[in-house]
Design a protein around this motif. Structure first.
Motif, PDB file in Angstrom:
ATOM      1  N   ALA A 142     -89.807  -9.583  75.883  1.00  0.00           N
ATOM      2  CA  ALA A 142     -88.685 -10.445  76.270  1.00  0.00           C
ATOM      3  C   ALA A 142     -87.883 -10.865  75.034  1.00  0.00           C
ATOM      4  N   GLN A 143     -88.574 -11.211  73.961  1.00  0.00           N
ATOM      5  CA  GLN A 143     -87.879 -11.609  72.732  1.00  0.00           C
ATOM      6  C   GLN A 143     -87.064 -10.439  72.178  1.00  0.00           C
ATOM      7  N   ALA A 144     -87.635  -9.240  72.206  1.00  0.00           N
ATOM      8  CA  ALA A 144     -86.916  -8.063  71.707  1.00  0.00           C
ATOM      9  C   ALA A 144     -85.651  -7.803  72.525  1.00  0.00           C
ATOM     10  N   LYS A 145     -85.742  -7.990  73.839  1.00  0.00           N
ATOM     11  CA  LYS A 145     -84.563  -7.790  74.700  1.00  0.00           C
ATOM     12  C   LYS A 145     -83.464  -8.803  74.360  1.00  0.00           C
ATOM     13  N   ILE A 146     -83.846 -10.056  74.146  1.00  0.00           N
ATOM     14  CA  ILE A 146     -82.860 -11.087  73.820  1.00  0.00           C
ATOM     15  C   ILE A 146     -82.286 -10.862  72.425  1.00  0.00           C
ATOM     16  N   TYR A 147     -83.123 -10.437  71.490  1.00  0.00           N
ATOM     17  CA  TYR A 147     -82.645 -10.110  70.143  1.00  0.00           C
ATOM     18  C   TYR A 147     -81.577  -9.017  70.237  1.00  0.00           C
ATOM     19  N   THR A 148     -81.878  -7.956  70.989  1.00  0.00           N
ATOM     20  CA  THR A 148     -80.925  -6.851  71.137  1.00  0.00           C
ATOM     21  C   THR A 148     -79.635  -7.329  71.798  1.00  0.00           C
ATOM     22  N   LEU A 149     -79.766  -8.158  72.806  1.00  0.00           N
ATOM     23  CA  LEU A 149     -78.584  -8.717  73.472  1.00  0.00           C
ATOM     24  C   LEU A 149     -77.715  -9.483  72.471  1.00  0.00           C
ATOM     25  N   MET A 150     -78.337 -10.335  71.683  1.00  0.00           N
ATOM     26  CA  MET A 150     -77.568 -11.102  70.689  1.00  0.00           C
ATOM     27  C   MET A 150     -76.964 -10.186  69.630  1.00  0.00           C
ATOM     28  N   GLU A 151     -77.746  -9.211  69.177  1.00  0.00           N
ATOM     29  CA  GLU A 151     -77.287  -8.306  68.122  1.00  0.00           C
ATOM     30  C   GLU A 151     -76.101  -7.459  68.580  1.00  0.00           C
ATOM     31  N   LYS A 152     -76.161  -6.984  69.816  1.00  0.00           N
ATOM     32  CA  LYS A 152     -75.119  -6.075  70.317  1.00  0.00           C
ATOM     33  C   LYS A 152     -73.920  -6.803  70.927  1.00  0.00           C
ATOM     34  N   ASP A 153     -74.123  -8.041  71.382  1.00  0.00           N
ATOM     35  CA  ASP A 153     -73.065  -8.753  72.092  1.00  0.00           C
ATOM     36  C   ASP A 153     -72.571  -9.995  71.331  1.00  0.00           C
ATOM     37  N   CYS A 154     -73.452 -10.939  71.104  1.00  0.00           N
ATOM     38  CA  CYS A 154     -73.054 -12.220  70.499  1.00  0.00           C
ATOM     39  C   CYS A 154     -72.695 -12.089  69.016  1.00  0.00           C
ATOM     40  N   TYR A 155     -73.499 -11.333  68.276  1.00  0.00           N
ATOM     41  CA  TYR A 155     -73.284 -11.179  66.830  1.00  0.00           C
ATOM     42  C   TYR A 155     -71.904 -10.583  66.512  1.00  0.00           C
ATOM     43  N   PRO A 156     -71.479  -9.493  67.165  1.00  0.00           N
ATOM     44  CA  PRO A 156     -70.128  -8.984  66.882  1.00  0.00           C
ATOM     45  C   PRO A 156     -69.030 -10.008  67.205  1.00  0.00           C
ATOM     46  N   ARG A 157     -69.215 -10.777  68.274  1.00  0.00           N
ATOM     47  CA  ARG A 157     -68.226 -11.813  68.601  1.00  0.00           C
ATOM     48  C   ARG A 157     -68.233 -12.917  67.545  1.00  0.00           C
ATOM     49  N   PHE A 158     -69.427 -13.265  67.048  1.00  0.00           N
ATOM     50  CA  PHE A 158     -69.520 -14.264  65.979  1.00  0.00           C
ATOM     51  C   PHE A 158     -68.744 -13.791  64.754  1.00  0.00           C
ATOM     52  N   LEU A 159     -68.892 -12.517  64.396  1.00  0.00           N
ATOM     53  CA  LEU A 159     -68.197 -11.984  63.219  1.00  0.00           C
ATOM     54  C   LEU A 159     -66.678 -11.964  63.401  1.00  0.00           C
ATOM     55  N   LYS A 160     -66.224 -12.016  64.645  1.00  0.00           N
ATOM     56  CA  LYS A 160     -64.788 -12.052  64.932  1.00  0.00           C
ATOM     57  C   LYS A 160     -64.291 -13.470  65.193  1.00  0.00           C
ATOM     58  N   SER A 161     -65.208 -14.442  65.178  1.00  0.00           N
ATOM     59  CA  SER A 161     -64.831 -15.828  65.470  1.00  0.00           C
ATOM     60  C   SER A 161     -64.002 -16.426  64.342  1.00  0.00           C
ATOM     61  N   SER A 162     -63.168 -17.382  64.688  1.00  0.00           N
ATOM     62  CA  SER A 162     -62.311 -18.011  63.679  1.00  0.00           C
ATOM     63  C   SER A 162     -63.140 -18.700  62.598  1.00  0.00           C
ATOM     64  N   THR A 163     -64.260 -19.300  62.963  1.00  0.00           N
ATOM     65  CA  THR A 163     -65.104 -19.971  61.969  1.00  0.00           C
ATOM     66  C   THR A 163     -65.608 -18.973  60.935  1.00  0.00           C
ATOM     67  N   TYR A 164     -66.173 -17.865  61.397  1.00  0.00           N
ATOM     68  CA  TYR A 164     -66.693 -16.880  60.447  1.00  0.00           C
ATOM     69  C   TYR A 164     -65.560 -16.231  59.662  1.00  0.00           C
ATOM     70  N   LEU A 165     -64.478 -15.855  60.329  1.00  0.00           N
ATOM     71  CA  LEU A 165     -63.362 -15.204  59.630  1.00  0.00           C
ATOM     72  C   LEU A 165     -62.752 -16.119  58.574  1.00  0.00           C
ATOM     73  N   ASP A 166     -62.623 -17.406  58.892  1.00  0.00           N
ATOM     74  CA  ASP A 166     -62.111 -18.364  57.906  1.00  0.00           C
ATOM     75  C   ASP A 166     -63.031 -18.448  56.696  1.00  0.00           C
ATOM     76  N   LEU A 167     -64.330 -18.553  56.952  1.00  0.00           N
ATOM     77  CA  LEU A 167     -65.298 -18.625  55.848  1.00  0.00           C
ATOM     78  C   LEU A 167     -65.266 -17.369  54.990  1.00  0.00           C
ATOM     79  N   SER A 168     -65.262 -16.214  55.604  1.00  0.00           N
ATOM     80  CA  SER A 168     -65.302 -14.977  54.828  1.00  0.00           C
ATOM     81  C   SER A 168     -63.986 -14.760  54.085  1.00  0.00           C
ATOM     82  N   ARG A 169     -62.877 -15.156  54.689  1.00  0.00           N
ATOM     83  CA  ARG A 169     -61.575 -15.035  54.005  1.00  0.00           C
ATOM     84  C   ARG A 169     -61.546 -15.932  52.770  1.00  0.00           C
ATOM     85  N   LYS A 170     -62.016 -17.170  52.942  1.00  0.00           N
ATOM     86  CA  LYS A 170     -62.057 -18.107  51.824  1.00  0.00           C
ATOM     87  C   LYS A 170     -63.006 -17.614  50.741  1.00  0.00           C
TER      88      LYS A 170
END
Length: 175
Positions: A142-170
């Protein structure tokens, strides 16, 4: 910090804002690391490492805290909380496994779980079967399934989020 099961989402959101401000102020200083009030060193290049892999994001307390705050904003914090609960569960003493397993199962997997994670029927059935004889590995699938879900879905969205983009730009511009 943001790691524990007991921490409230607002605590993590406040920490995320604090980290964003800290990284922003660090970029204005010539020294690229600082010791904060918590006596931990912060490296302003840290946000750039988070983009290298999901594992690097999760292994950073600051990255984990910002990622968790992002998940709160997307109403999917249960995924990271479940993942962290499973990590904590692995270190549980054998005498406490059954009680802790039941708590995790009831909160995240069972019927009418208040923080139900998105698992397929087969994974739920296997995990339910594992609950008959709780071991430190009973949530691994179950943990592996949720990890994969976050890695494939949530993580890419996080990297495109304004918070992350602002931090990386700065971080890249040093401003």
């Amino acid at each position: 910090m943001c790691r524990g099961l007991e921490s409230l989402p607002i605590t993590c959101l406040e920490r995320a804002k604090e980290l964003k401000a800290l990284f922003g102020s660090l970029l204005q200083k010539s020294d690229h690391s600082i010791t904060g009030h918590s006596k931990k060193r912060f490296n302003v290049n840290e946000p750039l490492k988070w983009k290298e892999s999901f594992e690097k994001l999760l292994s950073s307390q600051n990255g984990l805290c910002l990622f968790r705050a992002f998940l709160v904003s997307e109403f999917s914090e249960e995924n990271i909380v479940f993942y962290l609960a499973c990590e904590d569960y692995r270190t549980t003493k054998p005498s406490k496994l059954a009680a802790k397993a039941k708590k995790i199962y009831d909160e995240f997997i069972g019927t009418d779980a208040p923080r139900e994670v998105n698992l397929d029927h087969v994974t739920k059935a296997i995990t339910k079967e594992n609950m008959k004889h709780p071991s430190q590995s009973c949530f691994d699938l179950a943990q592996a399934k949720i990890y994969t879900l976050m890695e494939k879905d949530c993580y890419p969205r996080f990297l495109k989020s304004s918070t992350y983009l602002d931090l990386s730009r700065k971080t890249k511009s040093g401003k």
